[in-house]
Design an enzyme around this catalytic site. Structure first.
Site, PDB file in Angstrom:
ATOM      1  N   LYS A  93       0.826  -1.213   0.000  1.00  0.00           N
ATOM      2  CA  LYS A  93       0.000   0.000   0.000  1.00  0.00           C
ATOM      3  C   LYS A  93       0.851   1.250   0.000  1.00  0.00           C
ATOM      4  O   LYS A  93       0.353   2.338  -0.260  1.00  0.00           O
ATOM      5  CB  LYS A  93      -0.926   0.042   1.238  1.00  0.00           C
ATOM      6  CG  LYS A  93      -1.727  -1.203   1.469  1.00  0.00           C
ATOM      7  CD  LYS A  93      -2.486  -1.617   0.235  1.00  0.00           C
ATOM      8  CE  LYS A  93      -2.858  -3.078   0.255  1.00  0.00           C
ATOM      9  NZ  LYS A  93      -1.742  -3.996   0.452  1.00  0.00           N
ATOM     10  N   CYS A 153       8.844  -9.232  -0.910  1.00  0.00           N
ATOM     11  CA  CYS A 153       8.807 -10.693  -1.094  1.00  0.00           C
ATOM     12  C   CYS A 153       9.051 -11.097  -2.549  1.00  0.00           C
ATOM     13  O   CYS A 153       8.569 -10.451  -3.474  1.00  0.00           O
ATOM     14  CB  CYS A 153       7.492 -11.246  -0.585  1.00  0.00           C
ATOM     15  SG  CYS A 153       7.227 -10.905   1.175  1.00  0.00           S
ATOM     16  N   GLU A 208      -7.010  -8.863   3.060  1.00  0.00           N
ATOM     17  CA  GLU A 208      -6.542  -9.886   2.120  1.00  0.00           C
ATOM     18  C   GLU A 208      -6.795 -11.271   2.706  1.00  0.00           C
ATOM     19  O   GLU A 208      -6.660 -11.485   3.916  1.00  0.00           O
ATOM     20  CB  GLU A 208      -5.049  -9.717   1.839  1.00  0.00           C
ATOM     21  CG  GLU A 208      -4.732  -8.492   1.012  1.00  0.00           C
ATOM     22  CD  GLU A 208      -3.267  -8.381   0.656  1.00  0.00           C
ATOM     23  OE1 GLU A 208      -2.945  -7.603  -0.251  1.00  0.00           O
ATOM     24  OE2 GLU A 208      -2.438  -9.066   1.283  1.00  0.00           O
ATOM     25  N   SER A 213      -4.137 -11.374  -1.526  1.00  0.00           N
ATOM     26  CA  SER A 213      -2.724 -11.040  -1.660  1.00  0.00           C
ATOM     27  C   SER A 213      -2.294 -11.276  -3.098  1.00  0.00           C
ATOM     28  O   SER A 213      -2.853 -12.110  -3.810  1.00  0.00           O
ATOM     29  CB  SER A 213      -1.911 -11.938  -0.721  1.00  0.00           C
ATOM     30  OG  SER A 213      -0.549 -11.953  -1.095  1.00  0.00           O
TER      31      SER A 213
END
Length: 555
Positions: free
Chosen positions: A123, A193, A446, A472
């Site tokens: 975000k 990630c 999510e 996600s």
């Protein structure tokens, strides 16, 4: 040349202002130079952010080299992975608006002449970009870069491997020791990630919009080239200030169409259907949900990355990154758009290419032989989602592109997770999780924990999941989110009961519940939403947020 900061520094009446600047260490030689905001989301909580203090130092060095005066300030930043699966996730999406507002306040109050933004993760990057469009001064974005994949033996892994490992452990597919070993190695250090999840998707969107220097999105957090690019970005912001090239001159309607096409080609996160419209709105551009589906139908999916594919961001970087992908896609793009290099996209792409194209054919495919003929995201409508819903079709098994099953209805993520972990979900089921939308949640959580648990339990190719919440970027499988109207607004999803027949047809873009209208009307008469104790910022957000189909913006 006149600068915005002149209203702070020029004239005898601004002696008090200059005095305060001198208290911060500014000397007379700097007073007449451009003031540049270095907007940093560094903190010690989020792995994607823990290195951004070093990135900011490189940016500030570049600004000083080019004759500017940098001023660093920070924004908040939430880690979606750490906040996943509990009440904390309600604060993730809502933080986007706080970030945008706080940047606007700082930049406008202090009359900065330009800014270099240093965001990372889900975000935070959208919040920065929204502010860039809102304040409309010369801007360059340096996204923090991906995390390296972990290694478990000779196998690469990432955070999603651990989430799916939870389901595998619960199903007896791996041992306690195996899950612990995975936990130890999956996230080896700084960066977003390692797959094409929301953070790295939004970094790609930033580059596709022309708001970061070429190659920025896939340069990894631990790569020294990221620091060099940060320094070059600090230098280049001075050129944009001198030429008066503001954010809105770069990101226009054509740029946003480019970003959506890149999104479709890379198979990015469904969260882009929330973020790109919200960002576009701040740039004065309308980007309806229908545009995503229209462009998806004519933009092939070219990049095979996790979670839908096997490759990691590291593989895309080695194949040439987003510039290589955009070069492949260039016949479909608006190459005349301006970028932060001061050149057009077409000029930037002249030297771009796929590195070792034969070796990397599995990473970046060709227009002639794409991975899928259509883009990564599909917009579904029907009696269950009259206002629309989204699915990452590139991450759905071909045998699940159409699916019929009976509804298993849950009023929250937690209740669905309990049923999954107890083994109460069976092949063919359609799991429906409602009252998780922007207003109903509130905050539109999510659903990675349920989807990962289904995947780890071996059910991802036989069970569908539908929610008015979201997913996600690491979610894979037949997982349909952003259902509108949401349950809290008495959308049809609020009236579904256990056993109702659900029909999903991605090729036809349909999502239907097989209930006759009379029965639906009867159920409306008995509808009673669950009571939730909502306080503080979430209560304000709940009252002002719009629907998922319009980007969950605040009005």
């Amino acid at each position: 040349m006149s600068f915005r900061s002149s209203s702070v520094t020029d004239g005898f009446e601004r002696a008090p202002n200059r005095s305060l600047l001198k208290a911060a260490g500014i000397v007379d030689e700097e007073i007449s130079r451009p003031f540049v905001a270095v907007v940093n989301s560094w903190n010690e909580v989020v792995p994607g952010h823990i290195h951004l203090d070093k990135v900011a130092e490189a940016v500030k060095a570049g600004i000083r080299l080019a004759g500017g005066v940098p001023f660093e300030f920070n924004t908040i930043g939430i880690c979606d992975g750490i906040s996943m699966g509990h009440e904390g996730m309600k604060y993730s999406l809502v933080s986007r608006e706080i970030i945008a507002d706080s940047i606007e306040v700082m930049v406008e109050a202090h009359r900065f002449d330009g800014m270099v933004m240093i965001p990372s993760c889900d975000k935070i990057t959208p919040g920065h970009l929204m502010a860039a469009g809102r304040v409309n001064i010369p801007t360059i974005v340096v996204t923090g870069g991906p995390m390296l994949p972990g290694l478990l033996g000779d196998e690469k892994c990432d955070l999603i491997s651990v989430f799916e490992g939870v389901g595998a452990y619960q199903s007896g597919l791996i041992s306690d020791q195996g899950l612990h070993e995975l936990e130890e190695v999956a996230c080896p250090g700084a960066g977003s990630c390692a797959g094409l999840f929301t953070a790295n998707t939004m970094a790609a969107m930033t580059e596709a919009l022309g708001l970061s220097l070429p190659g920025c999105a896939t340069l990894h957090a631990v790569d020294a080239r990221k620091m060099r690019l940060a320094k070059l970005s600090g230098m280049q912001i001075m050129n944009l200030i001198k030429r008066g090239i503001t954010a809105r001159r770069i990101a226009d309607e054509r740029s946003f169409e480019n970003a959506v096409m890149v999104d479709m080609a890379i198979g990015g996160s469904t969260n882009t259907t929330l973020h790109l419209p919200a960002i576009a709105r701040e740039f004065g551009v309308s980007l309806p949900l229908s545009t995503f589906d229209e462009l998806s139908r004519r933009t092939p999916h070219l990049v095979d990355l996790r979670p839908g594919g096997r490759n990691f961001l590291l593989d895309l970087e080695r194949a040439g990154g987003i510039p290589a992908l955009m070069k492949r896609l260039s016949p479909k793009l608006h190459t005349e758009t301006l970028t932060v290099t001061g050149k057009t996209l077409g000029e930037n792409l002249r030297e771009s290419r796929v590195i070792n194209p034969e070796t990397n054919r599995e990473v970046i495919a060709t227009l002639e032989e794409p991975i899928h003929s259509q883009g990564g995201i599909a917009v579904l409508k029907g009696s269950l989602a009259p206002g629309g819903s989204v699915v990452k079709q590139s991450a759905v098994s071909e045998k699940m592109l159409t699916h019929k099953g009976e509804a298993r209805v849950f009023e929250s993520e937690e209740s669905s997770m309990k049923a999954i972990m107890k083994g109460e979900i069976t092949p063919g089921d359609v799991v429906i999780i409602r009252y998780e939308g922007p207003r109903g949640g509130p905050g539109m959580r999510e659903m990675l924990s349920p989807t990962a648990a289904l995947a780890g339990s071996g059910l991802i190719e036989s069970v569908a999941l539908i929610t008015d919440g979201r997913f996600s970027g690491g979610t894979r499988g037949l997982c349909i989110g952003h259902v509108t109207p949401e349950a809290a607004d008495l959308g049809p999803i609020a009236l579904v009961e256990d056993g109702d027949k659900i029909e999903i047809d991605i090729p036809r873009r349909r999502l239907d519940v097989k209930i006759d209208p009379e029965t639906l009307e009867e159920r409306k008469d008995h509808w009673k939403p669950p009571e939730k104790d909502v306080k503080g910022y979430l209560a304000r957000y709940q009252k002002m947020v719009t629907s998922a189909s319009s980007g969950c913006v605040i009005e």
